[in-house]
Structure formats: structure tokens, C-alpha cells
Design an enzyme around this catalytic site. Sequence first.
Site, PDB file in Angstrom:
ATOM      1  N   GLY A 144      -6.590  -6.390  -5.425  1.00 50.97           N
ATOM      2  CA  GLY A 144      -6.417  -4.815  -4.976  1.00 50.97           C
ATOM      3  C   GLY A 144      -7.382  -3.899  -5.205  1.00 50.97           C
ATOM      4  O   GLY A 144      -7.468  -2.818  -4.705  1.00 50.97           O
ATOM      5  N   SER A 166      -3.471  11.117  -6.591  1.00 54.57           N
ATOM      6  CA  SER A 166      -4.639  10.416  -7.046  1.00 54.57           C
ATOM      7  C   SER A 166      -5.062   9.611  -5.574  1.00 54.57           C
ATOM      8  O   SER A 166      -4.545   9.626  -4.707  1.00 54.57           O
ATOM      9  CB  SER A 166      -3.806   8.961  -7.509  1.00 54.57           C
ATOM     10  OG  SER A 166      -4.846   7.790  -7.639  1.00 54.57           O
ATOM     11  N   THR A 217      -5.909   7.116  -4.805  1.00 49.64           N
ATOM     12  CA  THR A 217      -5.326   6.010  -4.245  1.00 49.64           C
ATOM     13  C   THR A 217      -4.435   6.054  -3.081  1.00 49.64           C
ATOM     14  O   THR A 217      -4.055   5.107  -2.440  1.00 49.64           O
ATOM     15  CB  THR A 217      -4.599   4.845  -5.503  1.00 49.64           C
ATOM     16  OG1 THR A 217      -3.831   6.085  -6.137  1.00 49.64           O
ATOM     17  CG2 THR A 217      -5.673   4.342  -6.439  1.00 49.64           C
ATOM     18  N   ASP A 259      12.692  13.117 -20.836  1.00 49.21           N
ATOM     19  CA  ASP A 259      12.443  12.426 -19.614  1.00 49.21           C
ATOM     20  C   ASP A 259      12.705  13.565 -18.395  1.00 49.21           C
ATOM     21  O   ASP A 259      13.551  14.268 -18.426  1.00 49.21           O
ATOM     22  CB  ASP A 259      13.513  11.371 -19.344  1.00 49.21           C
ATOM     23  CG  ASP A 259      12.943  10.302 -18.275  1.00 49.21           C
ATOM     24  OD1 ASP A 259      13.342   9.116 -18.418  1.00 49.21           O
ATOM     25  OD2 ASP A 259      12.628  11.051 -17.146  1.00 49.21           O
ATOM     26  N   ASN A 292      -6.533  -0.921 -18.911  1.00 50.62           N
ATOM     27  CA  ASN A 292      -6.701  -1.203 -17.502  1.00 50.62           C
ATOM     28  C   ASN A 292      -7.916  -0.789 -16.900  1.00 50.62           C
ATOM     29  O   ASN A 292      -8.689  -1.341 -16.060  1.00 50.62           O
ATOM     30  CB  ASN A 292      -5.490  -0.685 -16.673  1.00 50.62           C
ATOM     31  CG  ASN A 292      -3.999  -1.309 -16.904  1.00 50.62           C
ATOM     32  OD1 ASN A 292      -4.164  -2.484 -17.012  1.00 50.62           O
ATOM     33  ND2 ASN A 292      -3.212  -0.369 -17.191  1.00 50.62           N
ATOM     34  N   ASN A 293      -8.357   0.362 -17.606  1.00 52.22           N
ATOM     35  CA  ASN A 293      -9.511   1.259 -16.734  1.00 52.22           C
ATOM     36  C   ASN A 293     -10.760   0.802 -17.527  1.00 52.22           C
ATOM     37  O   ASN A 293     -10.931   0.506 -18.599  1.00 52.22           O
ATOM     38  CB  ASN A 293      -9.308   2.637 -16.645  1.00 52.22           C
ATOM     39  CG  ASN A 293      -7.944   2.929 -15.816  1.00 52.22           C
ATOM     40  OD1 ASN A 293      -7.279   3.613 -16.262  1.00 52.22           O
ATOM     41  ND2 ASN A 293      -7.908   2.277 -14.786  1.00 52.22           N
ATOM     42  N   ILE A 339      -4.993  13.490 -19.570  1.00 51.43           N
ATOM     43  CA  ILE A 339      -5.478  14.779 -18.837  1.00 51.43           C
ATOM     44  C   ILE A 339      -4.579  16.025 -19.082  1.00 51.43           C
ATOM     45  O   ILE A 339      -5.188  16.900 -19.268  1.00 51.43           O
ATOM     46  CB  ILE A 339      -5.333  14.364 -17.330  1.00 51.43           C
ATOM     47  CG1 ILE A 339      -6.043  13.177 -17.051  1.00 51.43           C
ATOM     48  CG2 ILE A 339      -5.718  15.657 -16.411  1.00 51.43           C
ATOM     49  CD1 ILE A 339      -5.769  12.423 -15.524  1.00 51.43           C
ATOM     50  N   LYS A 377       2.801   7.871  -5.244  1.00 51.39           N
ATOM     51  CA  LYS A 377       2.151   9.127  -5.420  1.00 51.39           C
ATOM     52  C   LYS A 377       2.225   9.722  -4.031  1.00 51.39           C
ATOM     53  O   LYS A 377       2.310  11.205  -3.981  1.00 51.39           O
ATOM     54  CB  LYS A 377       0.573   9.010  -5.933  1.00 51.39           C
ATOM     55  CG  LYS A 377       0.519   8.776  -7.295  1.00 51.39           C
ATOM     56  CD  LYS A 377       0.882   9.991  -8.079  1.00 51.39           C
ATOM     57  CE  LYS A 377       0.683   9.983  -9.803  1.00 51.39           C
ATOM     58  NZ  LYS A 377       1.079  10.949 -10.439  1.00 51.39           N
ATOM     59  N   TYR A 410       2.007   1.981  -7.071  1.00 46.34           N
ATOM     60  CA  TYR A 410       1.658   3.288  -7.625  1.00 46.34           C
ATOM     61  C   TYR A 410       1.005   4.358  -6.633  1.00 46.34           C
ATOM     62  O   TYR A 410       1.540   5.678  -6.649  1.00 46.34           O
ATOM     63  CB  TYR A 410       0.551   2.905  -8.643  1.00 46.34           C
ATOM     64  CG  TYR A 410      -0.300   4.078  -9.202  1.00 46.34           C
ATOM     65  CD1 TYR A 410      -1.391   4.426  -8.708  1.00 46.34           C
ATOM     66  CD2 TYR A 410       0.283   5.032 -10.102  1.00 46.34           C
ATOM     67  CE1 TYR A 410      -2.001   5.564  -8.988  1.00 46.34           C
ATOM     68  CE2 TYR A 410      -0.381   6.274 -10.450  1.00 46.34           C
ATOM     69  CZ  TYR A 410      -1.586   6.546  -9.992  1.00 46.34           C
ATOM     70  OH  TYR A 410      -2.038   7.661 -10.178  1.00 46.34           O
ATOM     71  N   ARG A 454     -17.271   3.711  -8.045  1.00 50.84           N
ATOM     72  CA  ARG A 454     -16.327   4.756  -8.225  1.00 50.84           C
ATOM     73  C   ARG A 454     -16.618   6.357  -8.425  1.00 50.84           C
ATOM     74  O   ARG A 454     -17.912   6.123  -8.983  1.00 50.84           O
ATOM     75  CB  ARG A 454     -15.277   4.423  -9.323  1.00 50.84           C
ATOM     76  CG  ARG A 454     -14.551   2.930  -8.976  1.00 50.84           C
ATOM     77  CD  ARG A 454     -13.408   3.253  -8.121  1.00 50.84           C
ATOM     78  NE  ARG A 454     -12.478   2.054  -8.052  1.00 50.84           N
ATOM     79  CZ  ARG A 454     -13.093   1.022  -7.127  1.00 50.84           C
ATOM     80  NH1 ARG A 454     -14.247   0.820  -6.558  1.00 50.84           N
ATOM     81  NH2 ARG A 454     -12.287   0.064  -6.980  1.00 50.84           N
TER      82      ARG A 454
HETATM   83  C1  WQD Z   1     -13.022   0.982 -11.890  1.00 56.10           C
HETATM   84  C2  WQD Z   1     -14.148  -0.274 -11.472  1.00 56.10           C
HETATM   85  C3  WQD Z   1     -13.192  -2.305 -11.454  1.00 56.10           C
HETATM   86  C4  WQD Z   1     -12.213  -2.724 -15.636  1.00 56.10           C
HETATM   87  C5  WQD Z   1      -7.178   3.216 -11.225  1.00 56.10           C
HETATM   88  C6  WQD Z   1      -6.321   3.761 -10.569  1.00 56.10           C
HETATM   89  C7  WQD Z   1      -6.407   5.292  -9.917  1.00 56.10           C
HETATM   90  C8  WQD Z   1      -6.860   5.876 -11.523  1.00 56.10           C
HETATM   91  C9  WQD Z   1      -8.090   5.373 -12.033  1.00 56.10           C
HETATM   92  C10 WQD Z   1      -4.574   6.636 -12.091  1.00 56.10           C
HETATM   93  C11 WQD Z   1     -13.542  -0.993 -10.585  1.00 56.10           C
HETATM   94  C12 WQD Z   1     -14.058  -2.140 -12.441  1.00 56.10           C
HETATM   95  C13 WQD Z   1     -12.317  -2.342 -14.340  1.00 56.10           C
HETATM   96  C14 WQD Z   1     -12.551  -3.805 -16.218  1.00 56.10           C
HETATM   97  C15 WQD Z   1     -14.118  -3.859 -14.444  1.00 56.10           C
HETATM   98  N1  WQD Z   1      -5.550   5.793 -12.219  1.00 56.10           N
HETATM   99  N2  WQD Z   1     -13.464  -2.987 -13.791  1.00 56.10           N
HETATM  100  N3  WQD Z   1     -13.532  -4.273 -15.669  1.00 56.10           N
HETATM  101  O1  WQD Z   1      -9.187   0.830 -10.244  1.00 56.10           O
HETATM  102  O2  WQD Z   1     -10.810   2.711  -9.570  1.00 56.10           O
HETATM  103  O3  WQD Z   1      -8.508   3.300 -10.388  1.00 56.10           O
HETATM  104  O4  WQD Z   1      -7.608   4.035 -12.477  1.00 56.10           O
HETATM  105  O5  WQD Z   1      -4.485   7.571 -11.741  1.00 56.10           O
HETATM  106  O6  WQD Z   1      -5.397   5.821  -9.535  1.00 56.10           O
HETATM  107  O7  WQD Z   1      -6.359   3.087  -9.246  1.00 56.10           O
HETATM  108  O8  WQD Z   1     -10.450   2.337 -12.035  1.00 56.10           O
HETATM  109  O9  WQD Z   1     -11.357   1.913 -14.099  1.00 56.10           O
HETATM  110  O10 WQD Z   1      -9.500   0.409 -13.401  1.00 56.10           O
HETATM  111  O11 WQD Z   1     -11.941   0.374 -12.038  1.00 56.10           O
HETATM  112  O12 WQD Z   1     -15.062  -4.353 -13.993  1.00 56.10           O
HETATM  113  O13 WQD Z   1     -12.258  -4.285 -17.440  1.00 56.10           O
HETATM  114  O14 WQD Z   1     -14.268  -0.953 -12.619  1.00 56.10           O
HETATM  115  O15 WQD Z   1     -13.171  -3.537 -10.632  1.00 56.10           O
HETATM  116  O16 WQD Z   1     -14.662  -1.512  -9.723  1.00 56.10           O
HETATM  117  P1  WQD Z   1      -9.905   1.991 -10.445  1.00 56.10           P
HETATM  118  P2  WQD Z   1     -10.708   1.314 -12.804  1.00 56.10           P
END
Ligand code: WQD
Length: 339
Positions: free
Chosen positions: A293, A124, A126, A58, A197-198, A12, A152, A148, A230
Site C-alpha cells: 500500500g 489526510s 491519503t 466517545d 507504524n510511522n 496533533i 477521511k 482509512y 514523504r
Molecule cells: C513514511 C515512509 C515508509 C516505517 C501514514 C498515513 C498518513 C499519516 C502518516 C495519519 C514510507 C517508510 C515507515 C518503517 C519505513 N497518518 N517506513 N519503515 O505511510 O507516508 O503515512 O502516516 O494521518 O495518513 O498514511 O507514513 O511514517 O508510515 O511512512 O521504511 O518502520 O517511511 O515505507 O516510505 P505514511 P509512515
Amino acid sequence: MRVLVTGGAGYIGSHTLLELMAQGHEVCVLDDYSNATPEVLNRVRVLSNGTVADYTGDVRDPEMLDQVMQIFRPDAVIHFAGLKAVGESEAKPLLYYDVNVGGTLALLRAMDRVGCRTIIFSSSATVYGEPVYLPYDEAHPTAPMSVYGQSKLMAENILTSWAKATQGAAAVLLRYFNPVGAHHSSKIGEDPKDIPNNLMPYIAQVAVGKRPALSVFGDDYDTPDGTGLRDYIHVVDLARAHVAALDYATKTPGARPFNIGTGQSYSVRDMVAAFESACGQKIATIQAERRAGDIAAMQADASRAAAELGWRAEHGLNDMAASTWAWQSANPNGYDPQK
Ligand code: WQD
């Protein structure tokens, strides 16, 4: 204005540098490169045809901060530097509080030492936790479910107290929903260090063959197709929100949170379908259990940002998917061709 951008080499941050420079601002980056690479700034310099001063360090280091503040003399700071992996935050709480909260404290102290009183903070959605109602507005209760999210919210509270106690200070707290997409040049984009993760970067890595299939976390949520909803926002729209927030902060002392989302939410299956039409191929998926979560649905009420910042999202779902695909297919290993 002279704007110090902490974490400016990140996903970002780098998109925000381009928008700041396009509006004539002078930028300086402080980044420790724990989740970024200096190559990003090289590309930002080429894209902007401009100057980007940068320091490696840092955000918790007072000596480093004082050096940057003394040399660059910022009029304002945009504070991105922080840790953002929800799962990791549960395993390493002290690290997350140290970086995300301690880093914000150290930054504010350094700003005070040079009389810099304007900050835009990367917060965020969150911080809200489980929705009491949707869409979330800024008055929604804050009850973050992760370390996390807690970190924030703590940083927001520190910024709010600082702004109240500091004559002429302004702190704009941007509560991001789900950033996705990439710059139209395909030269910069999201490049997670490890396994994404996303959702969107994971889908993109399946599309370029780096991952075999996307695991869909849960299909029994109380949503139209059972998968999580989302509010995805294009990273260029998000970057532009920071420029609008900077303009607002120079005229509006005090602290104020703003939701930065589109007001439209999409399901996991919507995102997969949009990406398939963008890349012209099927995305393999595996049905998996819910992820611990996760919330069923999140959606922003972004009317305060429209009314007070004069900002609203302009990019739609197809552009989010197409720009992600353009970036990933042009950079299958992100910024590191050896990866
Ligand atoms: C989105 C949707 C998952 C991965 C997080 C943080 C938030 C921000 C964005 C930092 C959900 C689904 C995901 C996968 C899936 N980060 N999913 N398979 O959890 O809404 O937000 O990231 O600022 O603060 O909380 O984003 O992209 O992880 O998940 O099915 O391999 O996709 O269950 O419904 P999230 P995400």
C-alpha cells in the site's frame, strides 16, 4: 473564541491546544483516551499556564456530545478524534467507518442542535491515493487506497454537503502530509500506543534502545535513493495551521480543502541521517521488502494555504529530528514511565 477540540489529548490535538491558547482562545477537550492519556492535558495546562476543560467520552455518543455542547457552548469545533492506522483500517473496516465517518456525522448533528456552524477537520493527504502528478494540489483526483483514506474522504464529503446545506456554515478540511517532531519544551510529543507504524517515532525508539533496528521498507522505488519520499511537516507548524484555518473559517462560509505540508520531501534515508546527526549516534537499519500500500513519493503543493490562510511551514528537517530526539530522550517511555 470557545473551541471544542475532539481528540485534543492526542499528538496533533495537544500541540494545537497550546497554539489556540497562545492566541487567546478558550478550549475544551473531548477525548475517549483510546490513543492518548490524561497526563497530556496536565502537561498542556502547565505549559500554557491556562485552563483546559475536558470531558472523557466517545465522539459517536449523542448524549455525551449534547452535554458538552450545552455546557461549553463552542463557537467552533476542531475535529481530531478518529482512528488513523492504515494497516489496522484494512483489518477493521467497519470500526474505521463507524468512528471516522459515524463520529463526524454525530458531531455535526450535535453542532446543529446548538447552532454551532464552524468546524476544522483533520483530514489526510491519503485521500489522493497514487499521484497522477506531483506535487499534489487540492484539485488532484481523490482515490484513496486504504479504508482509512476512504473514511477521511467520506467525512470530507459529508462536511462539504453539510456546509452547503447549512446557512453560514464553514468547514475547513486540512489534508495533512506527514506530521513529525515535538514541542520545544520536550514535555509533549508523539507517543504511539503499540509498535509505531510511522517512520519517525520508530526511528526515535531505536535511538533510545526500545527497538533494535529500523526496517527500511523497500529500496527500489523510483526515487533518488530508492527509498520512499514523504513531505514531513513539523507538528507545531501543523498546529499553527489549525489556528489560521479557524481565523479563515470565521470569515469564509462554505467547505474548502487545504494541503498542509512543506512542499519539500525527504527519503527514509534522509530521515535516518537527520536523526543520526540530531542524536549523535548511528541508527541501525535492516533492508526490508516494500510495505503493502505504500506510495513511492508524496509531496504537497501548499500554495493555497499560503495564499488563503496566510500560513506556511517554518520548521526544517533538522528541527523535526532534533525536537523528536529531545522529546524521546526526555521521555523514553512516552507519557507512561511504567511502559
Ligand atoms: C513514511 C515512509 C515508509 C516505517 C501514514 C498515513 C498518513 C499519516 C502518516 C495519519 C514510507 C517508510 C515507515 C518503517 C519505513 N497518518 N517506513 N519503515 O505511510 O507516508 O503515512 O502516516 O494521518 O495518513 O498514511 O507514513 O511514517 O508510515 O511512512 O521504511 O518502520 O517511511 O515505507 O516510505 P505514511 P509512515
